[in-house]
Write a protein that holds these residues in place. Sequence first.
Motif, PDB file in Angstrom:
ATOM      1  N   THR A   1      36.030  40.884  29.321  1.00 49.76           N
ATOM      2  CA  THR A   1      37.296  40.974  30.048  1.00 49.76           C
ATOM      3  C   THR A   1      37.126  40.763  31.542  1.00 49.76           C
ATOM      4  O   THR A   1      38.042  40.302  32.203  1.00 49.76           O
ATOM      5  CB  THR A   1      37.970  42.342  29.798  1.00 49.76           C
ATOM      6  OG1 THR A   1      37.043  43.382  30.134  1.00 49.76           O
ATOM      7  CG2 THR A   1      38.385  42.483  28.340  1.00 49.76           C
ATOM      8  N   ASN A   2      35.959  41.119  32.086  1.00 53.98           N
ATOM      9  CA  ASN A   2      35.698  40.885  33.508  1.00 53.98           C
ATOM     10  C   ASN A   2      35.074  39.507  33.670  1.00 53.98           C
ATOM     11  O   ASN A   2      33.863  39.341  33.579  1.00 53.98           O
ATOM     12  CB  ASN A   2      34.756  41.955  34.072  1.00 53.98           C
ATOM     13  CG  ASN A   2      35.406  43.317  34.086  1.00 53.98           C
ATOM     14  OD1 ASN A   2      36.616  43.434  34.158  1.00 53.98           O
ATOM     15  ND2 ASN A   2      34.595  44.352  34.005  1.00 53.98           N
ATOM     16  N   VAL A   3      35.926  38.516  33.890  1.00 52.76           N
ATOM     17  CA  VAL A   3      35.460  37.134  33.956  1.00 52.76           C
ATOM     18  C   VAL A   3      35.920  36.480  35.248  1.00 52.76           C
ATOM     19  O   VAL A   3      36.881  36.923  35.881  1.00 52.76           O
ATOM     20  CB  VAL A   3      35.960  36.310  32.746  1.00 52.76           C
ATOM     21  CG1 VAL A   3      35.430  36.865  31.451  1.00 52.76           C
ATOM     22  CG2 VAL A   3      37.466  36.244  32.713  1.00 52.76           C
ATOM     23  N   GLY A   4      35.202  35.410  35.618  1.00 57.08           N
ATOM     24  CA  GLY A   4      35.582  34.643  36.805  1.00 57.08           C
ATOM     25  C   GLY A   4      35.263  35.397  38.079  1.00 57.08           C
ATOM     26  O   GLY A   4      34.191  35.952  38.235  1.00 57.08           O
ATOM     27  N   VAL A   5      36.238  35.438  38.991  1.00 58.40           N
ATOM     28  CA  VAL A   5      36.071  36.121  40.277  1.00 58.40           C
ATOM     29  C   VAL A   5      37.027  37.306  40.310  1.00 58.40           C
ATOM     30  O   VAL A   5      38.236  37.149  40.127  1.00 58.40           O
ATOM     31  CB  VAL A   5      36.352  35.168  41.453  1.00 58.40           C
ATOM     32  CG1 VAL A   5      36.228  35.894  42.781  1.00 58.40           C
ATOM     33  CG2 VAL A   5      35.414  33.974  41.404  1.00 58.40           C
ATOM     34  N   ILE A   6      36.481  38.498  40.535  1.00 59.91           N
ATOM     35  CA  ILE A   6      37.294  39.714  40.620  1.00 59.91           C
ATOM     36  C   ILE A   6      37.028  40.349  41.981  1.00 59.91           C
ATOM     37  O   ILE A   6      35.875  40.657  42.315  1.00 59.91           O
ATOM     38  CB  ILE A   6      36.953  40.707  39.486  1.00 59.91           C
ATOM     39  CG1 ILE A   6      37.266  40.067  38.132  1.00 59.91           C
ATOM     40  CG2 ILE A   6      37.720  42.006  39.672  1.00 59.91           C
ATOM     41  CD1 ILE A   6      36.866  40.904  36.940  1.00 59.91           C
ATOM     42  N   ALA A   7      38.089  40.530  42.764  1.00 60.10           N
ATOM     43  CA  ALA A   7      38.000  41.125  44.108  1.00 60.10           C
ATOM     44  C   ALA A   7      36.944  40.411  44.951  1.00 60.10           C
ATOM     45  O   ALA A   7      36.159  41.043  45.650  1.00 60.10           O
ATOM     46  CB  ALA A   7      37.715  42.622  44.006  1.00 60.10           C
ATOM     47  N   GLY A   8      36.909  39.100  44.859  1.00 63.26           N
ATOM     48  CA  GLY A   8      36.001  38.302  45.662  1.00 63.26           C
ATOM     49  C   GLY A   8      34.575  38.244  45.139  1.00 63.26           C
ATOM     50  O   GLY A   8      33.718  37.630  45.758  1.00 63.26           O
TER      51      GLY A   8
END
Length: 177
Positions: free
Chosen positions: A60-67
Motif C-alpha cells: 500500500t505504501n508505493v511511489g512517493v509518500i511525503a516526498g
Amino acid sequence: MLLIVIGSTATIFNGINRRTISTRQQVEMQASIDNNLRQIKTLARDYTCCTGECTTTIPTNVGVIAGVTQPCATDNSLDDRYYFPQVDLASTTTNFPNTTTASEPLAVGQLCAPGNNTAFMTPFRNTVEALAQPTNATRATAIQTDHILRITFTDNNNNNRVVRVENIIPRMAYFCT
C-alpha cells in the motif's frame, strides 16, 4: 421369471445411479480444483518482495509518500517495478526476517539466493495452504528447488488417488538473480 427380470433391472438401475453420482463428484472436483488453481495463480502473480519481505499482500505504501520515494514503486503486478525494491530506505534499521541486512534490495537478494529457497517460498506456501480445500479433493504443497511450489491434488472419494500435480513459480522468482 418376472422376479428375475425385476431383480436384474434393479441391479442395472443401481449401477447406473452409482456411476452418475461418481461422475458428478468427479466433475465437481475438477471444477473446484480449477478454481483453486486460479486463486493460487493470482497469489503467485501478487507475490512480491519489494518491501524487503516476501508476501502475497499487495503493498500500500508505493511511489512517493511525503516526498520520500518508497521501495515499492507501484501496486500494479503488471508493472515490473512491483516485484523488486526500487530504493533502499535509510530509515529502515532493523534486519528483515531471514536476512542479515536492513537494506530492502540486499534483503531481497539474500531471500532470492539459491541457498535460501525455503525462506523465499515459505510465505507463498503458507498463503496457499490457508486457502479452502477444493470440493471432494485434498491439496498438498511442497517447496521444490528453484522457487517452485509443487501442488498435488488427491481425490477424497477414490482412495486418495492423485488427480493433478501442478508446479507453480511465483512471478517474483523471475526477478531473482
